[in-house]
Scaffold this motif. Structure first.
Motif, mmCIF file in Angstrom:
data_model
loop_
_atom_site.group_PDB
_atom_site.id
_atom_site.type_symbol
_atom_site.label_atom_id
_atom_site.label_comp_id
_atom_site.label_asym_id
_atom_site.label_seq_id
_atom_site.Cartn_x
_atom_site.Cartn_y
_atom_site.Cartn_z
ATOM 1 N N HIS A 85 92.754 34.054 -76.396
ATOM 2 C CA HIS A 85 92.234 35.408 -76.599
ATOM 3 C C HIS A 85 90.702 35.374 -76.687
ATOM 4 C CE1 HIS A 85 96.378 36.519 -77.557
ATOM 5 N NE2 HIS A 85 96.396 35.504 -78.402
ATOM 6 N N PRO A 86 90.017 35.050 -75.601
ATOM 7 C CA PRO A 86 88.555 34.927 -75.674
ATOM 8 C C PRO A 86 87.863 36.206 -76.126
ATOM 9 C CG PRO A 86 89.338 34.959 -73.386
ATOM 10 C CD PRO A 86 90.537 34.778 -74.244
ATOM 11 N N GLY A 87 88.492 37.363 -75.883
ATOM 12 C CA GLY A 87 87.893 38.624 -76.302
ATOM 13 C C GLY A 87 87.799 38.782 -77.804
ATOM 14 N N TRP A 88 88.569 37.982 -78.550
ATOM 15 C CA TRP A 88 88.508 38.048 -80.003
ATOM 16 C C TRP A 88 87.262 37.371 -80.563
ATOM 17 C CZ3 TRP A 88 94.143 36.486 -81.859
ATOM 18 C CH2 TRP A 88 95.057 37.435 -81.353
ATOM 19 N N TYR A 89 86.605 36.546 -79.742
ATOM 20 C CA TYR A 89 85.495 35.732 -80.230
ATOM 21 C C TYR A 89 84.262 35.916 -79.343
ATOM 22 C CZ TYR A 89 89.649 33.747 -82.355
ATOM 23 O OH TYR A 89 90.843 33.590 -83.018
ATOM 24 N N PRO A 90 83.710 37.139 -79.287
ATOM 25 C CA PRO A 90 82.579 37.410 -78.397
ATOM 26 C C PRO A 90 81.376 36.530 -78.728
ATOM 27 C CG PRO A 90 82.854 39.188 -80.001
ATOM 28 C CD PRO A 90 84.067 38.311 -80.101
ATOM 29 N N GLY A 91 80.816 35.921 -77.688
ATOM 30 C CA GLY A 91 79.637 35.100 -77.857
ATOM 31 C C GLY A 91 79.904 33.688 -78.323
ATOM 32 N N LEU A 92 81.168 33.330 -78.609
ATOM 33 C CA LEU A 92 81.488 31.992 -79.091
ATOM 34 C C LEU A 92 82.130 31.157 -77.999
ATOM 35 C CD1 LEU A 92 82.923 32.661 -82.675
ATOM 36 C CD2 LEU A 92 80.543 32.439 -81.923
ATOM 37 N N THR A 93 82.032 29.848 -78.142
ATOM 38 C CA THR A 93 82.703 28.888 -77.268
ATOM 39 C C THR A 93 83.354 27.839 -78.153
ATOM 40 O OG1 THR A 93 80.917 27.252 -77.068
ATOM 41 C CG2 THR A 93 80.788 29.196 -75.639
ATOM 42 N N VAL A 94 84.096 26.906 -77.535
ATOM 43 C CA VAL A 94 84.711 25.834 -78.318
ATOM 44 C C VAL A 94 83.655 24.977 -79.001
ATOM 45 C CG1 VAL A 94 86.804 25.711 -76.943
ATOM 46 C CG2 VAL A 94 84.821 24.347 -76.286
ATOM 47 N N ALA A 95 82.420 25.031 -78.486
ATOM 48 C CA ALA A 95 81.342 24.236 -79.072
ATOM 49 C C ALA A 95 80.642 24.939 -80.220
ATOM 50 C CB ALA A 95 80.319 23.886 -77.987
ATOM 51 N N SER A 96 80.971 26.196 -80.487
ATOM 52 C CA SER A 96 80.334 26.914 -81.591
ATOM 53 C C SER A 96 80.692 26.268 -82.924
ATOM 54 C CB SER A 96 80.766 28.383 -81.583
ATOM 55 O OG SER A 96 80.354 29.025 -80.388
ATOM 56 N N SER A 97 79.849 26.487 -83.908
ATOM 57 C CA SER A 97 80.028 25.834 -85.204
ATOM 58 C C SER A 97 81.195 26.444 -85.978
ATOM 59 C CB SER A 97 78.751 25.968 -86.037
ATOM 60 O OG SER A 97 78.562 27.325 -86.422
ATOM 61 N N ASP A 98 81.654 25.689 -86.972
ATOM 62 C CA ASP A 98 82.693 26.211 -87.855
ATOM 63 C C ASP A 98 82.210 27.486 -88.553
ATOM 64 O OD1 ASP A 98 84.383 24.178 -87.203
ATOM 65 O OD2 ASP A 98 84.263 23.121 -89.113
ATOM 66 N N GLN A 104 83.293 35.079 -87.694
ATOM 67 C CA GLN A 104 84.062 35.969 -86.830
ATOM 68 C C GLN A 104 85.416 36.295 -87.454
ATOM 69 O OE1 GLN A 104 82.838 37.430 -84.260
ATOM 70 N NE2 GLN A 104 84.670 38.529 -83.661
ATOM 71 N N VAL A 105 86.088 35.251 -88.010
ATOM 72 C CA VAL A 105 87.369 35.485 -88.680
ATOM 73 C C VAL A 105 87.173 36.429 -89.865
ATOM 74 C CG1 VAL A 105 89.251 34.406 -89.970
ATOM 75 C CG2 VAL A 105 88.330 33.276 -87.934
ATOM 76 N N HIS A 106 86.106 36.218 -90.627
ATOM 77 C CA HIS A 106 85.819 37.080 -91.780
ATOM 78 C C HIS A 106 85.623 38.523 -91.353
ATOM 79 C CE1 HIS A 106 84.045 38.585 -95.492
ATOM 80 N NE2 HIS A 106 83.047 39.050 -94.777
ATOM 81 N N SER A 107 84.947 38.729 -90.227
ATOM 82 C CA SER A 107 84.680 40.097 -89.786
ATOM 83 C C SER A 107 85.961 40.831 -89.403
ATOM 84 C CB SER A 107 83.720 40.086 -88.590
ATOM 85 O OG SER A 107 84.356 39.605 -87.416
ATOM 86 N N LYS A 108 86.979 40.066 -88.975
ATOM 87 C CA LYS A 108 88.254 40.669 -88.583
ATOM 88 C C LYS A 108 89.183 40.855 -89.770
ATOM 89 C CE LYS A 108 87.345 40.728 -84.133
ATOM 90 N NZ LYS A 108 87.148 42.006 -83.409
ATOM 91 N N ASN A 109 89.171 39.873 -90.681
ATOM 92 C CA ASN A 109 90.085 39.930 -91.824
ATOM 93 C C ASN A 109 89.464 39.208 -93.014
ATOM 94 O OD1 ASN A 109 92.187 39.855 -93.670
ATOM 95 N ND2 ASN A 109 93.757 39.458 -92.119
ATOM 96 N N PRO A 110 88.721 39.911 -93.845
ATOM 97 C CA PRO A 110 88.047 39.275 -94.984
ATOM 98 C C PRO A 110 88.998 38.584 -95.958
ATOM 99 C CG PRO A 110 87.171 41.483 -94.584
ATOM 100 C CD PRO A 110 88.395 41.352 -93.730
ATOM 101 N N LYS A 111 90.259 38.962 -95.962
ATOM 102 C CA LYS A 111 91.203 38.337 -96.877
ATOM 103 C C LYS A 111 91.531 36.906 -96.470
ATOM 104 C CE LYS A 111 93.497 42.537 -98.542
ATOM 105 N NZ LYS A 111 94.792 43.227 -98.723
#
Length: 435
Positions: A85-98, A104-111
């Protein structure tokens, strides 16, 4: 959230970041589990997390750590989510940092994840030439490298000029990166990948005389302790080693017992069928480029809701029809053979290939005859060697084996014998190859 927004978020939080000290259970969940509260690993460990809940995420930043739900979400996003689902992670690649993935995960679901505190270095794949990224376990690039080393350089040496099977992962990655359709970024290092030796994949040998007319099967039980007690060493290495031997391409079938990684999928063209009996699980993996399933698989449990197995019929392009059974047999005196006997008989096949953790030391001919009286006359089998178990010095002979009632010249290739990452009741693997 775009990449610039991610960086802004990280910078804005850095000034007032306060890490909360907390306890957590290391290696509690599989890295691929989207819902670690329900993972089999927790059932095995019989533990509950003492880490922070969603309320702890409010008002402070925190970098995800091993054993936390957020860390698992970040790793899943990097190794699976961004590919599916590359559209879930705009601007990121597998090389992006943790930290970028966590933001990005926080922006979608802070819980699921708090805001990260610190930015770590990121190397976007296929960006400018000064950017680089060394392939990691679980990434498509890593699988490409292992295939190149274990298979490609043998079959197509001209594709890898100047390289041998002993060349470094970074050298293979450099070549793979240069291909137009590559999934690999430019590597950073000229040496090894920088992975701890205990996490290095193991592929010890190809079967002698292997060709398209042979049948090769792997039986292996790395045991649940490998994934619960040492997920970051034994578990990671077991996964990498399984991917490496599958990527080599010579296996027709593999039966893997107690491989406790939720959501695992083998590299193409391999396809997995799994069976779970309570907290026991097995995977029957087949090479879909060579074999086609005939009908549906027959999942079985050999000891109540325990000791899993799968029986499945297959055929190949040469018209050969076989029944393949993979089973985690109960110890003598527990359970019975009835489920597997009935499943084999229901397929009405004359040719049987059995891959099993048999928990028995007696002859393969006796075992095959117990499963079907029509199979008593002829059997070929891998040699019965000391495959079990690490915890008692591998004193049990013949527990893991590959056997058939057809073909000839069965070769025995032990695997994962001298690895330093094994823990608990780890079993050695065995590959049986015959014509």
């Amino acid at each position: 959230m775009g990449k610039d927004s991610v960086f802004a978020l990280l910078i804005s939080r850095r000034a007032h970041c306060q890490l909360n000290a907390e306890t957590f259970i290391e290696d509690e969940c599989s890295l691929n589990s989207r819902d670690c509260s329900l993972s089999v690993l927790q059932q095995r460990a019989r533990q509950t997390s003492s880490g922070s809940g969603s309320s702890d995420f409010l008002g402070s930043c925190q970098n995800a750590r091993h054993g936390e739900l957020c860390y698992n979400e970040v790793q899943w996003a990097r190794t699976h989510g961004i590919h599916d689902h590359p559209g879930w992670y705009p601007g990121l690649t597998v090389a992006s940092s943790d930290a970028e993935f966590q933001a990005q995960v926080h922006s979608k679901n802070p819980k699921k994840c708090p805001e990260p505190c610190l930015e770590t270095q990121s190397h976007p794949a296929h960006a400018a030439s000064e950017h680089c990224h060394d392939a990691r376990h679980g990434e498509l690039c890593y699988n490409e490298i292992q295939w190149a080393r274990t298979h490609g350089v043998h079959e197509h040496p001209s594709w890898y000029p100047g390289l041998t099977a002993g060349s470094s992962d970074a050298e293979f990655q450099e070549i793979v990166h240069s291909k137009p359709s590559s999934k690999c970024p430019k590597p950073c290092a000229k040496g090894s990948l920088g992975i701890a030796p205990t996490a290095a994949p193991v592929l010890e040998s190809f079967p002698q005389g292997y060709d398209e007319k042979t049948i090769s099967g792997l039986q292996w039980n790395p045991h649940w302790e490998c994934f619960v007690k040492a997920a970051n060493s034994c578990g990671a290495a077991a996964r990498a080693s399984l991917n490496a031997i599958l990527s080599a391409g010579f296996l027709d079938f593999a039966h893997i017992v107690m491989f406790e990684i939720e959501g695992y999928q083998p590299p193409e063209p391999y396809v997995m069928v799994k069976q779970v009996c309570g907290i026991d699980r097995v995977m029957l993996i087949y090479n879909s480029a060579h074999w086609t399933p005939s009908g549906s698989p027959h999942p079985i449990c050999l000891q109540g809701n325990d000791r899993a197995g799968i029986v499945h019929a297959f055929h190949n392009k040469h018209g050969l029809k076989i029944t393949v059974a993979g089973a985690h047999f109960p110890h003598p005196g527990y359970g019975n053979h009835t489920p597997i006997k009935e499943a084999i008989a229901s397929l009405d096949g004359s040719k049987l290939l059995l891959l099993g953790d048999t928990n028995r030391e007696y002859a393969s001919g006796k075992l095959l005859c117990e499963l079907n009286s029509n199979f008593c006359k002829y059997v070929i089998s891998t040699e019965l060697f000391d495959s079990c178990c690490n915890s008692d010095g591998f004193r049990h002979r013949g527990f893991d084996r590959v056997l058939a009632n057809f073909g000839h010249n069965m070769q025995t290739e032990p695997h994962f014998q001298n690895v330093d990452w094994k823990v608990g009741e780890f079993h050695k693997g065995v590959v049986g190859t015959f014509t």
